[in-house]
Design a protein around this motif. Sequence first.
Motif, PDB file in Angstrom:
ATOM      1  N   LEU A 170       2.150  -7.955  -5.728  1.00  0.00           N
ATOM      2  CA  LEU A 170       0.929  -8.466  -5.123  1.00  0.00           C
ATOM      3  C   LEU A 170       0.866  -8.267  -3.608  1.00  0.00           C
ATOM      4  O   LEU A 170       0.043  -8.891  -2.943  1.00  0.00           O
ATOM      5  CB  LEU A 170       0.759  -9.958  -5.449  1.00  0.00           C
ATOM      6  N   THR A 171       1.736  -7.408  -3.073  1.00  0.00           N
ATOM      7  CA  THR A 171       1.682  -7.136  -1.643  1.00  0.00           C
ATOM      8  C   THR A 171       0.447  -6.290  -1.317  1.00  0.00           C
ATOM      9  O   THR A 171      -0.066  -5.550  -2.170  1.00  0.00           O
ATOM     10  CB  THR A 171       2.940  -6.391  -1.174  1.00  0.00           C
ATOM     11  N   VAL A 172      -0.028  -6.396  -0.092  1.00  0.00           N
ATOM     12  CA  VAL A 172      -1.210  -5.645   0.337  1.00  0.00           C
ATOM     13  C   VAL A 172      -0.974  -4.144   0.213  1.00  0.00           C
ATOM     14  O   VAL A 172      -1.855  -3.388  -0.220  1.00  0.00           O
ATOM     15  CB  VAL A 172      -1.568  -6.015   1.796  1.00  0.00           C
ATOM     16  N   GLN A 173       0.224  -3.708   0.582  1.00  0.00           N
ATOM     17  CA  GLN A 173       0.542  -2.278   0.522  1.00  0.00           C
ATOM     18  C   GLN A 173       0.453  -1.753  -0.912  1.00  0.00           C
ATOM     19  O   GLN A 173      -0.125  -0.686  -1.167  1.00  0.00           O
ATOM     20  CB  GLN A 173       1.931  -2.019   1.090  1.00  0.00           C
ATOM     21  N   ASN A 174       0.999  -2.509  -1.861  1.00  0.00           N
ATOM     22  CA  ASN A 174       0.987  -2.054  -3.251  1.00  0.00           C
ATOM     23  C   ASN A 174      -0.427  -2.036  -3.823  1.00  0.00           C
ATOM     24  O   ASN A 174      -0.823  -1.081  -4.512  1.00  0.00           O
ATOM     25  CB  ASN A 174       1.876  -2.955  -4.107  1.00  0.00           C
ATOM     26  N   LEU A 175      -1.207  -3.077  -3.538  1.00  0.00           N
ATOM     27  CA  LEU A 175      -2.581  -3.133  -4.039  1.00  0.00           C
ATOM     28  C   LEU A 175      -3.444  -2.042  -3.404  1.00  0.00           C
ATOM     29  O   LEU A 175      -4.351  -1.497  -4.045  1.00  0.00           O
ATOM     30  CB  LEU A 175      -3.179  -4.509  -3.774  1.00  0.00           C
ATOM     31  N   THR A 176      -3.150  -1.708  -2.131  1.00  0.00           N
ATOM     32  CA  THR A 176      -3.864  -0.607  -1.470  1.00  0.00           C
ATOM     33  C   THR A 176      -3.551   0.719  -2.150  1.00  0.00           C
ATOM     34  O   THR A 176      -4.437   1.561  -2.352  1.00  0.00           O
ATOM     35  CB  THR A 176      -3.493  -0.538   0.015  1.00  0.00           C
ATOM     36  N   ASN A 177      -2.287   0.903  -2.511  1.00  0.00           N
ATOM     37  CA  ASN A 177      -1.889   2.118  -3.227  1.00  0.00           C
ATOM     38  C   ASN A 177      -2.578   2.209  -4.586  1.00  0.00           C
ATOM     39  O   ASN A 177      -3.001   3.288  -5.009  1.00  0.00           O
ATOM     40  CB  ASN A 177      -0.369   2.153  -3.410  1.00  0.00           C
ATOM     41  N   VAL A 178      -2.700   1.072  -5.262  1.00  0.00           N
ATOM     42  CA  VAL A 178      -3.379   1.047  -6.556  1.00  0.00           C
ATOM     43  C   VAL A 178      -4.838   1.461  -6.394  1.00  0.00           C
ATOM     44  O   VAL A 178      -5.367   2.251  -7.187  1.00  0.00           O
ATOM     45  CB  VAL A 178      -3.281  -0.352  -7.207  1.00  0.00           C
ATOM     46  N   ALA A 179      -5.481   0.927  -5.359  1.00  0.00           N
ATOM     47  CA  ALA A 179      -6.887   1.270  -5.107  1.00  0.00           C
ATOM     48  C   ALA A 179      -7.047   2.758  -4.827  1.00  0.00           C
ATOM     49  O   ALA A 179      -7.984   3.407  -5.323  1.00  0.00           O
ATOM     50  CB  ALA A 179      -7.424   0.448  -3.942  1.00  0.00           C
ATOM     51  N   ARG A 180      -6.129   3.330  -4.063  1.00  0.00           N
ATOM     52  CA  ARG A 180      -6.199   4.754  -3.744  1.00  0.00           C
ATOM     53  C   ARG A 180      -5.940   5.607  -4.988  1.00  0.00           C
ATOM     54  O   ARG A 180      -6.621   6.604  -5.222  1.00  0.00           O
ATOM     55  CB  ARG A 180      -5.181   5.096  -2.652  1.00  0.00           C
TER      56      ARG A 180
END
Length: 344
Positions: A52-62
């Motif tokens: 649930l880190t911002v970096q991981n969720l950003t990667n998921v969105a990309r």
Amino acid sequence: MTGRTETIQDTGIRSGFSPLLFVRQVFLRAGVLPFFLLIAIVVFAFASAQFLTVQNLTNVARQSVYLVLVSLGQMLVLITGGFDLSVGTAIALTSVVSASAMVAAATMFPDAVWLVIALGLLAGFAAALVIGLLNGIGISVFGVSPFIMTLGVQSIGAGTALFLTGGVPIGNLPYEFSDFFGFGRILGIPVPVLIALMAIVVMWLVMNRLRIGAQVYAVGGNIKAAHLSGINTKVTLFIAYVVCALLASLAGILLTARVESGETNLGGTVALESIAACVIAGVSLRGGIGRVENVVLGAFFIVLVQNGMNVMQIGSYMQMVLLGSLLVLAVIIDQMRYKMILRR
């Protein structure tokens, strides 16, 4: 007095908030997606603190950009009552043809990089357009089953891509192509994300504000009634399959820029994933039902699950098993939801 008090309490209970009724209403309106999404977040969050880190969720969105684009096209044909198994081939053929065109054009116009890129993009879209035309003509004009037609076109396209390359990736693409379409940013936002956002807005407007969107829903709801009401059902079906192929082609362009080469194995599992994203998002396999915003969230959910399984170090083969099981479960639940809607 006591009886009157009990009556008032009973009425308050009946008119008050009911969790079961709320869950049922959410299920009928949005399908199984909200429940699947909640379960996935809870499971993967407990499995790894990094999920649930911002970096991981950003990667998921990309990473979800490509599946979102394909799922939007798949949604279109599913709403008409069909489906498209050739979206993976559209991606692969777009990748191979666009890369080949750019390499060839670079030798003729060595100093005109963006002309080379433009010619490559046009060639890639043209290749996917042929796939869409074949599907659209076969299904709308000749009445071929969408399963047979798109499966046949999938085989033709895959064989063509392999014939053109011999199975070898095509490299030496212009640096500017990958730098902009694969890794570029505008106002800090990745270019692929911006392209996906524009596609989402356009599709929402088409499905909710334009006549063609209403016609697509009408054809999927009851094709005979749509024909009798004056809708050209053949043209509507034709447009749906052409747009589906072009959206898959757009995903193919972005993927080619991401991997910096034209490859025949791009989009190998995207047909299954896009259908799963749509079904989980509440798009009915019978046609006539589906919402753009739900499909976008459904595609994000599929990529989120894949990311969570990677975080849990689940092997790729087992991921295929779990994704297939998820699709079967979603279809079964969709059948239940459809029966509940009919009984309302």
